[in-house]
Design a protein around this motif. Structure first.
Motif, short mmCIF file in Angstrom:
data_model
loop_
_atom_site.label_atom_id
_atom_site.label_comp_id
_atom_site.label_asym_id
_atom_site.label_seq_id
_atom_site.Cartn_x
_atom_site.Cartn_y
_atom_site.Cartn_z
N ALA A 28 0.82 -1.22 0.00
CA ALA A 28 0.00 0.00 0.00
C ALA A 28 0.85 1.26 0.00
O ALA A 28 0.61 2.18 -0.80
CB ALA A 28 -0.94 -0.01 1.22
N ASN A 29 1.84 1.32 0.90
CA ASN A 29 2.55 2.60 1.06
C ASN A 29 3.63 2.84 0.02
O ASN A 29 4.09 3.97 -0.16
CB ASN A 29 3.11 2.74 2.48
N SER A 30 4.04 1.79 -0.70
CA SER A 30 5.11 1.98 -1.69
C SER A 30 4.67 2.84 -2.86
O SER A 30 5.51 3.45 -3.52
CB SER A 30 5.59 0.62 -2.19
N GLY A 31 3.37 2.90 -3.12
CA GLY A 31 2.91 3.79 -4.17
C GLY A 31 3.26 5.24 -3.88
O GLY A 31 3.55 6.02 -4.81
N GLY A 98 -3.17 10.33 7.70
CA GLY A 98 -2.44 11.56 7.43
C GLY A 98 -1.73 11.53 6.09
O GLY A 98 -1.75 12.53 5.34
N CYS A 99 -1.13 10.39 5.76
CA CYS A 99 -0.42 10.30 4.48
C CYS A 99 -1.38 10.30 3.31
O CYS A 99 -1.13 10.95 2.29
CB CYS A 99 0.46 9.04 4.47
N VAL A 100 -2.48 9.58 3.44
CA VAL A 100 -3.46 9.53 2.35
C VAL A 100 -4.04 10.92 2.09
O VAL A 100 -4.12 11.38 0.93
CB VAL A 100 -4.58 8.53 2.70
N LEU A 101 -4.42 11.63 3.16
CA LEU A 101 -4.99 12.97 2.99
C LEU A 101 -3.95 13.96 2.46
O LEU A 101 -4.26 14.82 1.63
CB LEU A 101 -5.57 13.45 4.31
N GLY A 102 -2.71 13.83 2.96
CA GLY A 102 -1.65 14.72 2.49
C GLY A 102 -1.33 14.49 1.02
O GLY A 102 -1.07 15.45 0.27
N THR A 103 -1.35 13.23 0.58
CA THR A 103 -1.10 12.93 -0.83
C THR A 103 -2.21 13.50 -1.70
O THR A 103 -1.95 14.09 -2.76
CB THR A 103 -0.98 11.41 -1.03
N VAL A 122 5.32 17.94 3.30
CA VAL A 122 5.83 17.72 4.65
C VAL A 122 4.87 16.84 5.46
O VAL A 122 5.29 15.90 6.14
CB VAL A 122 6.08 19.07 5.35
N LEU A 123 3.58 17.15 5.38
CA LEU A 123 2.59 16.35 6.11
C LEU A 123 2.58 14.90 5.66
O LEU A 123 2.68 13.97 6.49
CB LEU A 123 1.19 16.95 5.91
N SER A 124 2.47 14.68 4.36
CA SER A 124 2.36 13.31 3.86
C SER A 124 3.63 12.53 4.11
O SER A 124 3.58 11.34 4.49
CB SER A 124 2.02 13.33 2.36
N ASN A 125 4.79 13.14 3.92
CA ASN A 125 6.05 12.41 4.09
C ASN A 125 6.33 12.11 5.57
O ASN A 125 6.89 11.06 5.90
CB ASN A 125 7.21 13.19 3.47
N PHE A 199 -3.48 3.72 -1.93
CA PHE A 199 -2.90 3.56 -0.60
C PHE A 199 -4.01 3.20 0.39
O PHE A 199 -3.89 2.25 1.17
CB PHE A 199 -2.18 4.85 -0.21
N ALA A 200 -5.08 3.96 0.36
CA ALA A 200 -6.17 3.73 1.31
C ALA A 200 -6.79 2.35 1.14
O ALA A 200 -7.01 1.62 2.13
CB ALA A 200 -7.23 4.82 1.14
N VAL A 201 -7.05 1.96 -0.09
CA VAL A 201 -7.72 0.67 -0.33
C VAL A 201 -6.81 -0.50 0.00
O VAL A 201 -7.22 -1.47 0.65
CB VAL A 201 -8.19 0.60 -1.80
#
Length: 430
Positions: A28-31, A98-103, A122-125, A199-201
């Motif tokens: 999921a997060n590698s995308g 946080g990462c999904v929303l930041g992306t 900055v937020l997503s990373n 990422f979310a799914v």
């Protein structure tokens, strides 16, 4: 004994589907890293948002440095809090959101919107890096000591397939959008939404099937700051965690080189080799395949030859790759260098996570993977900033920048020679 307990390489009571669910978080997060940090948004930031200005590369690396500095300052404390409160999974859910929303927020960054781009980056990373530490802390609870490399390799290899999935979806959309007359400012924001959605799914199985085995302690826990301070004291001198300390210093150096390659590969391909956006994405796509193969195959080999020797082998490969990329003036040699980087990337990242799990005390997985995250994020500041500063000071000489950044692999290899993994494992278990 039941079937679950006899699965090879896994700890008693760990089901195969739970390991799959854990590895799915890597998928999921590698995308995020593939699309945002490596292949699409970084080049878009420099060329479109910053308008191709000379300071664009430095601004990109500086924004990453801010997010990594925030992780560096908080990672051990987040890990220690997760250990004492049995909250790794809860915190992982928070950082994932946080990462999904930041992306998704990066889709709002158009030409000239430097503040918006940097804020959401900055937020997503930050959320991505903190979540990366938390998911890694589950590894020693799932795999036995002799299979850490193998199981870690499963996760990393599935992760690169996840990167391929996100990148492939984005590439398909770009292939449709460009003939319609859409410019990068039109289609890159859509790729951010695609990446956030995937990422979310893809992370859903992790939260449904992965178990939180540790619970909050019944007695009042030691304050997090005191717990971390005590661990840092034990890392000093000839204390029980001296091999962990030396490995963390080693990680800072060789990961500085790796993080520079991850963050700036697309920029180097465009600026030094003259690749188009589509050619660059195609290169990253192929490199993710070799990285998946490297992570999967190398994990098995690592458990046989030992963690330190395995990492040393990958660092030698990184040095060869840097020299080839520096010397390349035509695409074939650069493609060779890029695929060597892919093999070494998958292998070294998987091996590093496995060795931390091998050196971590059983009741401090979150804390020690937080320290690992601290080292990686310090390197994530050091490596890309070194590259960015060299290009700025040299008037845009990307070849000089990659050569100087590559010296970090040499230093890491020298420091690694002093790590005794078996002694460190005995100390951690005691």
């Amino acid at each position: 004994m039941n079937k679950i307990e006899t699965l090879p390489g896994l700890r008693p009571g760990v089901a195969r589907r739970e390991v799959w669910a854990w590895a799915m978080y890597d998928f999921a997060n590698s995308g995020y890293t593939t699309v945002v940090i490596t292949a699409i948004f970084n080049a878009y930031f420099v060329a479109v948002i910053a308008g191709g200005a000379a300071w664009g590369t430095f601004a990109w690396t500086a924004a990453l440095a801010v997010s990594y500095a925030a992780i560096l300052l908080t990672a051990p404390f987040v890990g220690a809090w997760a250990d004492t409160h049995g909250a790794k999974k809860r915190l992982l859910a928070l950082t994932t959101a946080g990462c999904v929303l930041g992306t998704a927020g990066l889709a709002l960054a158009g030409p000239g919107a430097i503040g918006v781009a940097i804020g959401f980056l900055v937020l997503s990373n930050y959320c991505f890096g903190t979540g990366e530490n938390l998911i890694a802390a589950f590894l020693p609870e799932l795999a036995d000591d002799d299979s850490l490399g193998k199981v870690s390799g499963w996760g990393w290899s599935l992760g690169y397939l996840g990167g391929l999935t996100s990148l492939g979806a984005c590439l398909a959309y770009i292939a449709w959008a460009e003939p319609q007359g859409h410019a990068a400012a039109d289609y890159v924001p859509v790729t951010m939404l695609i990446t956030a959605l995937l990422f979310a799914v893809a992370s859903v199985p992790t939260f449904l099937l992965l178990r939180e085995r540790k619970t909050a302690r019944a007695t009042a826990p030691i304050p997090v700051w005191a717990r971390v301070a005590g661990t840092l004291r034990q890392l000093r001198g000839s204390g029980p965690y001296r091999d962990m300390r030396r490995f963390m210093v080693c990680v800072v150096f060789y990961q500085a080189g790796i993080q520079a390659v991850i963050a700036l590969a697309a920029i180097y391909a465009v600026e030094a080799m003259g690749f188009t956006t589509r050619e660059t994405i195609g290169l990253i796509f192929v490199v993710n395949i070799t990285a998946a193969l490297g992570a999967f195959g190398f994990g098995y080999w690592q458990d046989r030859i030992g963690h330190r020797r395995a990492i040393a082998f990958t660092l030698a490969g990184w040095i060869v790759m840097i020299l080839l990329a520096w010397a390349a003036t035509r695409p074939p040699l650069f493609w060779l260098a890029a695929n060597i980087a892919g093999l070494c990337l998958g292998a070294s990242q998987s091996a590093s996570r496995a060795l931390v799990g091998y050196l971590a005390p059983p009741d401090r997985h979150g804390e020690f993977f937080g320290l690992w995250g601290l080292a990686v994020k310090l390197s994530s500041i050091l490596g890309p900033l070194t590259y960015g500063a060299v290009t700025w000071l040299s008037g845009g000489d990307h070849r000089l920048a990659i050569l100087i950044t590559g010296s970090y692999f040499v230093v890491g290899l020298v420091i690694l020679a002093g790590v005794d993994a078996e002694r460190g494992h005995r100390s951690a278990q005691a």
